[in-house]
Design a protein around this motif. Structure first.
Motif, PDB file in Angstrom:
ATOM      1  N   ASP A  53       0.817  -1.217   0.000  1.00 18.17           N
ATOM      2  CA  ASP A  53       0.000   0.000   0.000  1.00 18.17           C
ATOM      3  C   ASP A  53       0.853   1.270   0.000  1.00 18.17           C
ATOM      4  O   ASP A  53       0.374   2.337  -0.360  1.00 18.17           O
ATOM      5  CB  ASP A  53      -0.939   0.024   1.209  1.00 18.17           C
ATOM      6  N   ASP A  54       2.129   1.144   0.413  1.00 23.30           N
ATOM      7  CA  ASP A  54       3.038   2.290   0.466  1.00 23.30           C
ATOM      8  C   ASP A  54       3.925   2.375  -0.780  1.00 23.30           C
ATOM      9  O   ASP A  54       4.781   3.244  -0.857  1.00 23.30           O
ATOM     10  CB  ASP A  54       3.957   2.179   1.686  1.00 23.30           C
ATOM     11  N   THR A 140       5.200   7.580   0.560  1.00 26.67           N
ATOM     12  CA  THR A 140       5.063   6.693  -0.597  1.00 26.67           C
ATOM     13  C   THR A 140       6.444   6.495  -1.196  1.00 26.67           C
ATOM     14  O   THR A 140       7.248   7.428  -1.243  1.00 26.67           O
ATOM     15  CB  THR A 140       4.133   7.312  -1.659  1.00 26.67           C
TER      16      THR A 140
END
Length: 150
Positions: A53-54, A140
């Motif tokens: 997800d990152d 991110t």
């Protein structure tokens, strides 16, 4: 921005330093700790693993399919020795002769394939070293490519 003082050259250097520095993007090395589809990496200076997800992954590091045209002139070798009996090619001539081919080979042939589908399967594996770019203050990470050291 505060007033820049000094000679013209000094002012230019100060201006480049002030404008040119980009702390929003950091380049780091990382190690893949879990392969896709549950991808995880560990950035060298961090104590935590980053989960899928990152992460944003460059397509070339994933399993994917692309369409391509393939052309080769005079240097192509095409051969097959594994044609099964069910796929035997039968050629008959006007004189009633029948020729059966169970294998064939060609050297120095011209080859053109229109709309071939290529499947790239070399996706990230555990323990691969990768180059990552941290964006959004490290919230991110972009996985740019594999890191290879000689």
């Amino acid at each position: 921005m505060e007033r820049i003082e000094g000679s013209g050259a000094s002012q230019l250097v100060q201006l480049i330093r002030a404008i040119g520095y980009n702390s929003d993007i950091t380049l780091e090395l990382a190690t893949v700790t879990a392969p896709p589809p549950e991808l995880k990496i560990k950035v060298d200076h961090m104590n935590v693993e980053l989960e899928k997800d990152d992460l944003i992954v460059a397509q070339s590091l994933t399993k994917y399919t692309r369409k391509a045209n393939v052309k080769s002139e005079g240097k192509t070798e095409v051969s097959s020795t594994s044609i099964t009996q069910a796929s035997v090619l039968v050629v008959s001539s006007g004189s009633g002769e029948i020729t059966k081919f169970t294998s064939f080979g060609m050297s120095s042939a011209n080859l053109t394939v229109q709309e071939a589908e290529l499947e790239f399967t070399d996706e990230l594996k555990k323990d691969d070293r990768v180059i990552v770019a941290g964006i959004h203050q490290g919230q991110t990470y972009l996985i740019l490519d594999r890191a290879v050291m000689y």
